[in-house]
Design a protein around this motif. Sequence first.
Motif, PDB file in Angstrom:
ATOM      1  N   LEU A 239     -60.568 -64.025  -6.560  1.00 52.84           N
ATOM      2  CA  LEU A 239     -60.299 -64.620  -5.250  1.00 52.84           C
ATOM      3  C   LEU A 239     -59.797 -66.056  -5.392  1.00 52.84           C
ATOM      4  CD1 LEU A 239     -60.328 -64.541  -2.181  1.00 52.84           C
ATOM      5  CD2 LEU A 239     -62.772 -65.089  -2.228  1.00 52.84           C
ATOM      6  N   PHE A 240     -60.545 -66.891  -6.124  1.00 52.35           N
ATOM      7  CA  PHE A 240     -60.141 -68.274  -6.372  1.00 52.35           C
ATOM      8  C   PHE A 240     -61.021 -68.800  -7.499  1.00 52.35           C
ATOM      9  CE2 PHE A 240     -59.560 -72.837  -5.572  1.00 52.35           C
ATOM     10  CZ  PHE A 240     -58.199 -72.874  -5.322  1.00 52.35           C
ATOM     11  N   SER A 241     -60.477 -69.688  -8.325  1.00 52.38           N
ATOM     12  CA  SER A 241     -61.205 -70.199  -9.485  1.00 52.38           C
ATOM     13  C   SER A 241     -60.838 -71.655  -9.727  1.00 52.38           C
ATOM     14  CB  SER A 241     -60.863 -69.372 -10.731  1.00 52.38           C
ATOM     15  OG  SER A 241     -59.489 -69.569 -11.081  1.00 52.38           O
ATOM     16  N   THR A 242     -61.573 -72.294 -10.634  1.00 49.53           N
ATOM     17  CA  THR A 242     -61.208 -73.669 -11.009  1.00 49.53           C
ATOM     18  C   THR A 242     -59.830 -73.690 -11.663  1.00 49.53           C
ATOM     19  OG1 THR A 242     -62.616 -73.312 -12.956  1.00 49.53           O
ATOM     20  CG2 THR A 242     -63.502 -74.693 -11.213  1.00 49.53           C
ATOM     21  N   ALA A 243     -59.467 -72.615 -12.347  1.00 47.43           N
ATOM     22  CA  ALA A 243     -58.115 -72.538 -12.921  1.00 47.43           C
ATOM     23  C   ALA A 243     -57.062 -72.514 -11.810  1.00 47.43           C
ATOM     24  CB  ALA A 243     -57.992 -71.294 -13.803  1.00 47.43           C
ATOM     25  N   ASP A 244     -57.355 -71.809 -10.719  1.00 48.53           N
ATOM     26  CA  ASP A 244     -56.436 -71.798  -9.569  1.00 48.53           C
ATOM     27  C   ASP A 244     -56.357 -73.184  -8.934  1.00 48.53           C
ATOM     28  OD1 ASP A 244     -55.917 -69.045  -9.806  1.00 48.53           O
ATOM     29  OD2 ASP A 244     -57.705 -68.544  -8.650  1.00 48.53           O
ATOM     30  N   PHE A 245     -57.492 -73.872  -8.869  1.00 50.98           N
ATOM     31  CA  PHE A 245     -57.549 -75.246  -8.353  1.00 50.98           C
ATOM     32  C   PHE A 245     -56.622 -76.141  -9.179  1.00 50.98           C
ATOM     33  CE2 PHE A 245     -60.844 -77.581  -5.686  1.00 50.98           C
ATOM     34  CZ  PHE A 245     -60.082 -78.731  -5.550  1.00 50.98           C
ATOM     35  N   ASP A 246     -56.757 -76.029 -10.494  1.00 51.35           N
ATOM     36  CA  ASP A 246     -55.943 -76.833 -11.407  1.00 51.35           C
ATOM     37  C   ASP A 246     -54.455 -76.495 -11.259  1.00 51.35           C
ATOM     38  OD1 ASP A 246     -55.883 -78.738 -13.722  1.00 51.35           O
ATOM     39  OD2 ASP A 246     -55.031 -76.995 -14.741  1.00 51.35           O
ATOM     40  N   ALA A 247     -54.163 -75.203 -11.116  1.00 46.19           N
ATOM     41  CA  ALA A 247     -52.766 -74.778 -10.951  1.00 46.19           C
ATOM     42  C   ALA A 247     -52.168 -75.339  -9.664  1.00 46.19           C
ATOM     43  CB  ALA A 247     -52.686 -73.248 -10.955  1.00 46.19           C
TER      44      ALA A 247
ATOM     45  N   PRO B 162     -56.744 -73.586   0.989  1.00 51.79           N
ATOM     46  CA  PRO B 162     -56.452 -72.837  -0.242  1.00 51.79           C
ATOM     47  C   PRO B 162     -55.451 -71.707  -0.032  1.00 51.79           C
ATOM     48  CG  PRO B 162     -58.671 -72.324   0.572  1.00 51.79           C
ATOM     49  CD  PRO B 162     -58.179 -73.497   1.362  1.00 51.79           C
ATOM     50  N   GLN B 163     -55.368 -71.181   1.214  1.00 53.26           N
ATOM     51  CA  GLN B 163     -54.433 -70.096   1.480  1.00 53.26           C
ATOM     52  C   GLN B 163     -52.972 -70.529   1.328  1.00 53.26           C
ATOM     53  OE1 GLN B 163     -56.747 -71.314   3.518  1.00 53.26           O
ATOM     54  NE2 GLN B 163     -56.064 -71.477   5.639  1.00 53.26           N
ATOM     55  N   ALA B 164     -52.721 -71.844   1.388  1.00 51.69           N
ATOM     56  CA  ALA B 164     -51.355 -72.335   1.189  1.00 51.69           C
ATOM     57  C   ALA B 164     -50.977 -72.340  -0.290  1.00 51.69           C
ATOM     58  CB  ALA B 164     -51.215 -73.746   1.759  1.00 51.69           C
ATOM     59  N   PHE B 165     -51.972 -72.319  -1.178  1.00 47.29           N
ATOM     60  CA  PHE B 165     -51.718 -72.431  -2.612  1.00 47.29           C
ATOM     61  C   PHE B 165     -52.101 -71.178  -3.384  1.00 47.29           C
ATOM     62  CE2 PHE B 165     -52.773 -76.583  -0.812  1.00 47.29           C
ATOM     63  CZ  PHE B 165     -51.586 -77.260  -1.063  1.00 47.29           C
ATOM     64  N   SER B 166     -52.878 -70.299  -2.770  1.00 42.95           N
ATOM     65  CA  SER B 166     -53.325 -69.069  -3.427  1.00 42.95           C
ATOM     66  C   SER B 166     -52.897 -67.877  -2.598  1.00 42.95           C
ATOM     67  CB  SER B 166     -54.858 -69.075  -3.572  1.00 42.95           C
ATOM     68  OG  SER B 166     -55.347 -67.767  -3.825  1.00 42.95           O
ATOM     69  N   SER B 167     -52.048 -67.024  -3.174  1.00 36.10           N
ATOM     70  CA  SER B 167     -51.601 -65.837  -2.435  1.00 36.10           C
ATOM     71  C   SER B 167     -52.751 -64.861  -2.219  1.00 36.10           C
ATOM     72  CB  SER B 167     -50.446 -65.155  -3.178  1.00 36.10           C
ATOM     73  OG  SER B 167     -50.835 -64.807  -4.489  1.00 36.10           O
ATOM     74  N   THR B 168     -53.757 -64.888  -3.111  1.00 38.23           N
ATOM     75  CA  THR B 168     -54.909 -63.982  -2.944  1.00 38.23           C
ATOM     76  C   THR B 168     -55.761 -64.408  -1.751  1.00 38.23           C
ATOM     77  OG1 THR B 168     -54.922 -63.669  -5.344  1.00 38.23           O
ATOM     78  CG2 THR B 168     -56.840 -62.881  -4.126  1.00 38.23           C
TER      79      THR B 168
ATOM     80  N   LEU C 111     -68.381 -68.770  -5.947  1.00 41.02           N
ATOM     81  CA  LEU C 111     -67.388 -68.239  -6.885  1.00 41.02           C
ATOM     82  C   LEU C 111     -67.754 -68.503  -8.340  1.00 41.02           C
ATOM     83  CD1 LEU C 111     -64.181 -69.436  -4.985  1.00 41.02           C
ATOM     84  CD2 LEU C 111     -65.315 -67.213  -4.816  1.00 41.02           C
ATOM     85  N   GLU C 112     -68.229 -69.729  -8.619  1.00 41.37           N
ATOM     86  CA  GLU C 112     -68.581 -70.115  -9.990  1.00 41.37           C
ATOM     87  C   GLU C 112     -69.824 -70.998  -9.950  1.00 41.37           C
ATOM     88  OE1 GLU C 112     -63.924 -70.649 -11.497  1.00 41.37           O
ATOM     89  OE2 GLU C 112     -65.369 -72.249 -11.854  1.00 41.37           O
ATOM     90  N   GLY C 113     -70.560 -71.010 -11.077  1.00 40.03           N
ATOM     91  CA  GLY C 113     -71.701 -71.901 -11.190  1.00 40.03           C
ATOM     92  C   GLY C 113     -72.784 -71.563 -10.191  1.00 40.03           C
ATOM     93  N   LYS C 114     -73.496 -72.590  -9.730  1.00 38.93           N
ATOM     94  CA  LYS C 114     -74.561 -72.360  -8.752  1.00 38.93           C
ATOM     95  C   LYS C 114     -74.777 -73.614  -7.924  1.00 38.93           C
ATOM     96  CE  LYS C 114     -77.913 -73.061 -12.506  1.00 38.93           C
ATOM     97  NZ  LYS C 114     -79.027 -72.446 -13.253  1.00 38.93           N
ATOM     98  N   LYS C 115     -75.386 -73.432  -6.747  1.00 39.75           N
ATOM     99  CA  LYS C 115     -75.596 -74.552  -5.837  1.00 39.75           C
ATOM    100  C   LYS C 115     -76.898 -74.356  -5.056  1.00 39.75           C
ATOM    101  CE  LYS C 115     -72.628 -77.736  -3.414  1.00 39.75           C
ATOM    102  NZ  LYS C 115     -71.309 -77.946  -2.820  1.00 39.75           N
ATOM    103  N   HIS C 116     -77.621 -75.457  -4.897  1.00 39.98           N
ATOM    104  CA  HIS C 116     -78.882 -75.472  -4.160  1.00 39.98           C
ATOM    105  C   HIS C 116     -78.567 -75.760  -2.690  1.00 39.98           C
ATOM    106  CE1 HIS C 116     -82.508 -78.065  -2.880  1.00 39.98           C
ATOM    107  NE2 HIS C 116     -82.878 -76.800  -2.778  1.00 39.98           N
TER     108      HIS C 116
END
Length: 460
Positions: free
Chosen positions: A60-68, A120-126, A170-175
């Motif tokens: 769906l979206f990742s830090t790699a997509d963020f970087d891209a 994010p929808q402007a930068f990620s087609s997924t 999506l990644e990692g964890k959050k409190h």
Amino acid sequence: GGGVSGLLRRLARLEDSRQRAAELFRWLLAPVAPAEFLGRHWERAPLLVRRGDPGYYAGLFSTADFDAALRGGAVHFGTHLDVTSYADGVRETHNPSGRALPAVVWDFYQNGCSLRLLCPQAFSSTVWHFLSILQEQFGSMAGANTYLTPPGTQGFAPHYDDIEAFVLQLEGKKHWRVYSPRTDTEVLPQFSSTNLTQAELGEPVLETVLEAGDLLYFPRGFIHQGDCLPDAHSLHITVSSYQRNSWGDFLEKLLPAALQMALEEDVEYRRGLPMDYMQYMGVANSDRVDAHRTAFVEKVQSLIKKLIDYAPIDAAVDQRAKSFLHDCLPPVLTQSEKVQSVYGFPARWQDGGPCNVDILITKDTEVRLLRHGIVRLCNEEAGVMLYYTTENSRVYHKEEPKFLELDPEYTDSIEFLLSSYPNHVSVDSLPCETLEEKISLATLLFEKGILTTKKPLVQV
């Protein structure tokens, strides 16, 4: 299986866009059934779904997509990206001006700042594909933000929002800590809150650590805050909907229209107020017992009750639908849809001139709407307008609303196409008076990407 990409491929096999939306909503909440969610949680209470499946949202979206996205050069501070921090009760935004270059952005992150990608929808087609399907389930804009937070930090002060929020880890964890609305006036609020202090919060009704694959939903008005544990970063996407989509928001549109119609059609609304009404009405006279006061209040009440007879309810719904279509993301076409639409039409320049230019629709051509939710017919003062989403932008309201002005005699054909969906119908079956009008309407709608054909018009 197959993560989000596999899910979207499976959904593409469903002919009806409404069914695609319902199935995506079911997947979003699984294993909680949509009926249970809507009955127990929607606009009422938070929902936590622990899946124990880190790959549930894969693709769906990742830090790699963020970087891209950063490396693509189109991300700008403030417009698309916020750099934030929250420490010692102080929430700050650190946006420079201009482009968000990777070296600058990652330096902020390395120094403990959170990064919020606003569209994010402007930068990620997924993400675009995901939201464009889901919006039809809600009948209200489906938006998203992504949040990347460094270990051991918090990016935002506690606050509540004016949207229904679905947090997808999506990644990692959050409190996370979620708190009930503090007063009745904060239940399902029209607007978001300012930043709140810890002293204003009380005890959370839900406290949890979200891990990759988990879901957290909370209604608008529920205060929330999320912070990263020392041993892991966090990337989540918040999918949102139902902003300004209440009965009250609807009545804000309906009542002025009803009053305007009543003023035009009913002399009672145009009669003058009593000459002496200021002498017995107003706050200064509110405790007074007076026959004139009673008569005045009863007159106001009767006019308000009578107003419902003039309320153009369907027209007001159409105006809200028109606004929703302006909010919508454009549809993402499957490969077969592309081949059967104007977007896959093989017109091109070849051997010194254009070829395959003519769109030859006949009475036997079988057509249908691309999606059920991409058009809305509105009867307005200027005429009959057909609003549509196929030419919208992936960036919110970057384009003006898209519409066609239609001859009123085409109204039945649009309604026929809507009621026939998802089945194909022959152009000859459109309820227009002449074959020429049937072909003309079908061609116009095909050229705008609104109609697809059962078979490609040109075999390549």
